[in-house]
Design a protein around this motif. Structure first.
Motif, short mmCIF file in Angstrom:
data_model
loop_
_atom_site.label_atom_id
_atom_site.label_comp_id
_atom_site.label_asym_id
_atom_site.label_seq_id
_atom_site.Cartn_x
_atom_site.Cartn_y
_atom_site.Cartn_z
N LYS A 1 0.77 -1.13 0.01
CA LYS A 1 -0.30 0.05 0.04
C LYS A 1 0.95 1.37 0.12
CE LYS A 1 -3.94 -1.78 2.64
NZ LYS A 1 -4.43 -1.85 4.05
N PRO A 2 0.61 2.33 -0.70
CA PRO A 2 1.14 3.36 -0.66
C PRO A 2 1.29 4.08 0.97
CG PRO A 2 -0.55 3.75 -2.14
CD PRO A 2 -0.74 2.42 -1.60
N ARG A 3 2.27 4.71 1.23
CA ARG A 3 2.23 5.13 2.46
C ARG A 3 2.59 6.65 2.58
NH1 ARG A 3 6.75 2.71 6.88
NH2 ARG A 3 5.96 3.58 8.81
N ILE A 4 1.36 6.98 3.32
CA ILE A 4 1.46 8.50 3.15
C ILE A 4 1.39 9.09 4.65
CG2 ILE A 4 -0.59 10.38 2.96
CD1 ILE A 4 -1.65 8.40 0.90
N LEU A 5 2.08 10.33 4.69
CA LEU A 5 2.21 10.87 6.12
C LEU A 5 1.40 12.15 6.09
CD1 LEU A 5 3.98 11.07 8.70
CD2 LEU A 5 5.64 12.76 7.26
N LEU A 6 0.57 12.16 7.16
CA LEU A 6 -0.17 13.39 7.46
C LEU A 6 0.55 14.28 8.68
CD1 LEU A 6 -2.87 14.92 7.05
CD2 LEU A 6 -3.74 13.37 9.05
N GLY A 7 0.77 15.52 8.23
CA GLY A 7 1.02 16.56 9.34
C GLY A 7 -0.27 17.34 9.76
N GLU A 8 -0.71 16.96 10.84
CA GLU A 8 -1.87 17.83 11.32
C GLU A 8 -1.92 17.84 12.92
OE1 GLU A 8 -5.16 18.93 9.94
OE2 GLU A 8 -4.87 19.60 12.03
N GLN B 1 -7.17 14.75 12.95
CA GLN B 1 -6.24 13.60 12.73
C GLN B 1 -7.27 12.30 12.65
OE1 GLN B 1 -3.49 13.62 16.08
NE2 GLN B 1 -2.47 15.24 15.41
N MET B 2 -8.24 12.34 13.68
CA MET B 2 -9.17 11.45 13.66
C MET B 2 -10.06 11.17 12.41
SD MET B 2 -10.47 11.57 17.42
CE MET B 2 -11.91 10.74 17.41
N LEU B 3 -10.49 12.35 11.78
CA LEU B 3 -11.16 12.46 10.70
C LEU B 3 -10.47 11.92 9.41
CD1 LEU B 3 -13.76 13.17 8.92
CD2 LEU B 3 -12.72 15.32 8.92
N MET B 4 -9.33 12.07 9.43
CA MET B 4 -8.46 11.84 8.16
C MET B 4 -8.17 10.14 8.29
SD MET B 4 -7.71 14.05 5.82
CE MET B 4 -5.86 13.81 5.09
N MET B 5 -7.85 9.55 9.57
CA MET B 5 -7.78 8.23 9.63
C MET B 5 -8.92 7.43 9.34
SD MET B 5 -5.19 7.91 12.83
CE MET B 5 -5.76 8.91 14.21
N LYS B 6 -10.11 7.95 9.78
CA LYS B 6 -11.07 7.35 9.21
C LYS B 6 -11.50 7.22 8.14
CE LYS B 6 -15.23 5.82 10.60
NZ LYS B 6 -15.29 4.23 10.68
N LEU B 7 -11.39 8.62 7.28
CA LEU B 7 -11.80 8.72 5.89
C LEU B 7 -10.46 7.75 5.04
CD1 LEU B 7 -11.91 12.44 5.34
CD2 LEU B 7 -13.71 10.66 5.07
N PHE B 8 -9.37 7.58 5.31
CA PHE B 8 -8.23 6.57 4.74
C PHE B 8 -8.69 5.26 4.96
CE2 PHE B 8 -5.32 8.92 2.11
CZ PHE B 8 -5.52 10.31 2.85
N THR B 9 -9.00 4.91 6.18
CA THR B 9 -9.36 3.65 6.70
C THR B 9 -10.72 3.15 5.94
OG1 THR B 9 -8.66 4.15 8.87
CG2 THR B 9 -9.76 1.75 8.58
N THR C 1 -14.13 15.07 0.01
CA THR C 1 -13.56 13.63 0.19
C THR C 1 -12.87 13.16 -1.23
OG1 THR C 1 -14.99 13.16 1.75
CG2 THR C 1 -13.59 11.36 1.11
N ASP C 2 -13.67 13.42 -2.37
CA ASP C 2 -13.59 12.75 -3.77
C ASP C 2 -12.48 13.73 -4.11
OD1 ASP C 2 -15.70 11.13 -3.67
OD2 ASP C 2 -16.92 12.53 -4.80
N LEU C 3 -12.35 14.93 -3.73
CA LEU C 3 -11.14 15.76 -4.31
C LEU C 3 -9.64 15.28 -3.81
CD1 LEU C 3 -10.37 17.98 -6.38
CD2 LEU C 3 -10.94 19.51 -4.39
N LEU C 4 -10.08 14.83 -2.34
CA LEU C 4 -8.70 14.52 -1.71
C LEU C 4 -8.33 13.17 -2.28
CD1 LEU C 4 -6.78 14.52 0.91
CD2 LEU C 4 -8.59 13.35 1.81
N PHE C 5 -9.11 12.36 -2.47
CA PHE C 5 -8.52 10.93 -2.95
C PHE C 5 -7.87 10.91 -4.43
CE2 PHE C 5 -10.64 9.67 0.95
CZ PHE C 5 -9.44 8.88 1.39
N SER C 6 -8.89 11.83 -5.15
CA SER C 6 -8.43 11.99 -6.84
C SER C 6 -7.15 12.56 -6.62
CB SER C 6 -9.49 12.64 -7.31
OG SER C 6 -9.64 13.93 -7.10
#
Lengths: 164, 524
Positions: B386-393, B399-407, B496-501
């Motif tokens: 899996k591609p490994r992404i680092l979030l600075g937040e 942080q929780m929201l992003m983790m939930k979205l990516f999960t 969300t769509d824009l984020l993942f695209s």
């Protein structure tokens, strides 16, 4: 015994030199701006430390370039009063340059720096501006309200007697 | 004859006076002013005080000239040039030359000149003050916008997460209301920022070639559905003369038309809305295109028509032009920026028509381009690394929201660092494929962190794609981010769509080992 002393009012045009003079001599004020051309001279006697001093005040036509002042206007002056308009920064942005010219040409004549029209501005803002430009002013005055006008001329007269 | 004339003229303009060391008048021809012999000349005018010192001066300095001395005598003003000649150590000759007429004309000229300069100075001071006030207001708005966007991001993000869970129809409806209200709040924030940009003169018009007909058709489709929801009919009329490709500011035209259509739908309770787009010109390089939105809504009283364009102005009548009161102000100012004028005709209880005409260039190329390659979805689910992404937040709820979205989205591995310094530490210790970063973070902000990444001695790290994800929405912030090397700039609340695209787009590019110039283009 009365002594007479020549004081010259200098500064940009429209800063209120004539209004200060009229407020001091006649205790009048007009909102209308009337240009002074050449020089307008008035006199007033003041008593300082029980001594009578006749102030001969030369209200010289305003200019932003002090090198253009006619030497005959400034000749024999005992004191200069440099007036600027506290509501127009352009009238004191070049103050240091003009002062250095005066100091060079008339090294022995004291200069009093007056910010007029303080009734139109926030005093703290003006003081901050002056501080930033390292300008040591003597008074902030208003010819309109009379604030510090009497004090200014009396202080000049007192200093003249001290130096006499 | 000539001598007589000269003498008479001379008498009217010149006076000779002789005084002694005690300033006493010894002689005077009294041609201008009466000065009796034996009088103290300083009693006549204070100017003469200054002459006493001429007696003390050397011979050569005794001749002096004083120009334009103002004498106020018996209520009349004279302008006199004065010349002094020292005859001997005890006597001084004074020549008064009356030039009142000449100096009066000079006075008039100087009066006009000085008044005009003083007026200009005062305007400049006022402008300076306004600039300062505007600066404060804009900064305040930017900060407020940032502070509101941050919690909104969590609200909208978690609403999206909740929508995809097992909830009842009723709960879904409630979520939909929360979502709509939150989105309205985002629109208000965007409007506020736009108004502030327009006032600061920072909103630039960017003219580009775009598919005009497709743009109008899409708008029509969207608003047909919106109108049908309110049981209204949306009639769309597009003039056949209109070329498909035009050159104009697509974004701003869209903003104007959307505002007008939203307005029409909002304040029309029955009847229809008509949306017309037409031109009267053909075969020209630039054509006037008129947009017209007419509704059968509540209408407006004539005396209120002008004030509806002021920011924060709402008509008193409840339910008329409510909302933030910003929409029409923006529309008016945007049309002005596009060199147009917004016309409004309205009748209370009958309806309203808004109309504006803008001049747009006709593109030379009227052919549709082949559709661009669609970004290939990053397919790693279930197989491979899996591609490994680092979030600075720094904000925990984000942080929780992003983790939930990516999960929920799956296919990625996400690590979180709570400030810029930690982002750099993580990058030094682990391998990552992409960095997503908040701009406002403690210890080291996102921009400084990006500078460190771009200057990293490890070339792989230096070339990592960096996506900014921030509540700072202004163009200045975007420009700043672009300058330090951020590849893409996404604003909160998260789409969300824009984020993942965007993530997929840069993961694919990074895989291809991009050239430097590709990165710059990414922010456009």
């Amino acid at each position: 015994m009365s002594v007479s002393k020549k004081i010259v009012l200098l500064g940009h045009f429209g800063v209120g030199k004539s209004s200060l003079l009229r407020r001091f001599v006649e205790n009048t004020f007009s909102e209308n701006y009337v240009v002074t051309i050449g020089v307008h001279i008035m006199k007033k006697e003041v008593i300082v430390s029980n001594q009578k001093v006749t102030l001969i005040i030369w209200d010289v036509e305003g200019t932003d370039d002090f090198t253009k002042y006619r030497p005959s206007y400034l000749m024999g002056a005992s004191s200069f009063i440099y007036v600027f308009d506290a509501s127009r920064t352009v009238t004191y942005n070049d103050l240091k340059y003009n002062l250095s010219h005066l100091k060079e040409k008339y090294p022995l004549v004291p200069v009093h720096i007056i910010g007029n029209k303080v009734d139109l501005v926030d005093k703290n803002e003006v003081l901050e501006n002056l501080k930033q430009q390292d300008i040591q002013h003597s008074y902030l005055s208003s010819a309109k309200t009379g604030e510090n006008v009497e004090q200014l001329f009396e202080n000049v007269a007192a200093q003249l007697l001290e130096n006499a | 004859m000539l001598d007589t004339l000269r003498e008479s003229y001379f008498k009217k303009t010149t006076q000779f006076i002789v005084i002694n060391r005690e300033m006493i008048v010894v002689a005077s021809d009294n041609c201008l002013f009466h000065m009796s012999t034996g009088m103290d000349i300083t009693d006549f005018h204070p100017f003469f005080f200054s002459l006493s010192e001429l007696f003390e001066s050397e011979e050569g300095e005794a001749k002096q000239k004083f120009y334009c001395i103002q004498f106020d005598i018996l209520g009349k003003t004279y302008y006199i040039d004065i010349e002094t000649h020292k005859q001997n150590p005890t006597e001084l000759v004074i020549v008064l030359n009356n030039l009142t007429d000449h100096y009066k004309s000079v006075h008039q000229i100087k009066q006009v000149r000085n008044e005009s300069i003083i007026g200009f100075n005062i305007t400049q001071e006022l402008n300076k003050e306004l600039e300062v006030q505007r600066g404060f207001k804009n900064k305040f708005l930017a900060n407020v916008s940032h502070e509101i966007r941050t919690p909104l991001n969590s609200i909208l993000g978690f609403v999206s997460v909740l929508e995809n869970t097992d909830i009842s129809k009723e709960q879904l409806d409630i979520l939909s209301i929360i979502k709509t209200s939150s989105k309205n709040l985002v629109t208000i924030l965007d409007d506020l920022m736009d108004i502030s940009k327009i006032e600061a003169g920072k909103l630039e018009i960017k003219n580009r070639r775009f598919n005009f007909l497709e743009f109008i058709e899409t708008l029509g489709k969207t608003y047909k559905i919106r109108a049908e929801d309110k049981r209204l009919e949306l009639l769309i009329e597009i003039n056949e003369k209109l070329p498909r490709f035009l050159v104009g500011d697509h974004l701003r035209i869209n903003q104007i038309v959307v505002n007008l259509l939203e307005n029409a739908i909002k304040y029309t309770h029955q009847g229809s809305i008509s949306f017309k787009v037409y031109t009267n010109s053909v075969n020209a390089r630039r054509i006037p295109v008129t947009f017209e939105v007419t509704d059968t809504g509540v209408g407006m009283p004539k005396d209120k028509l002008e004030s509806i364009f002021d920011s924060f102005t709402q008509l008193e009548k409840k339910g008329l032009f409510g909302g933030s009161g910003l929409g029409l102000s923006i529309v008016k100012q945007l049309t002005h920026l596009l060199d147009s004028d917004l016309e409004v005709n309205s009748e209370e209880g009958v309806g309203t028509t808004f109309k504006f005409t803008i001049h747009m260039g006709v593109s030379h190329n009227q052919k549709k381009e082949p559709s661009k390659n669609v970004v290939i979805r990053h397919k790693t689910k279930g197989k491979g690394k899996k591609p490994r992404i680092l979030l600075g937040e720094d904000i925990e709820v984000n942080q929780m929201l992003m983790m939930k979205l990516f999960t929920d989205h799956g296919g990625y591995s996400l690590d979180v660092a709570k400030d810029g310094e930690r982002v750099l530490k993580f990058l030094d210790n682990y391998h990552y494929d992409l960095v997503i970063m908040d701009i406002t973070m403690p210890r080291m902000d996102g921009l400084d962190t990006t500078v460190h990444i771009r200057n990293h001695p490890n070339k792989k790290i230096a070339k990592l794609p960096v996506i900014a994800l921030t509540a700072r929405s202004s163009e200045e912030h975007q420009q700043e981010a672009k300058e330090v090397g951020v590849n893409a700039y996404l604003t909160k609340p998260i789409d969300t769509d824009l984020l993942f695209s965007t993530v997929d787009k840069y993961l694919n590019r990074y895989k291809r080992k991009p050239k430097d110039n590709e990165d710059e283009e990414a922010l456009s």
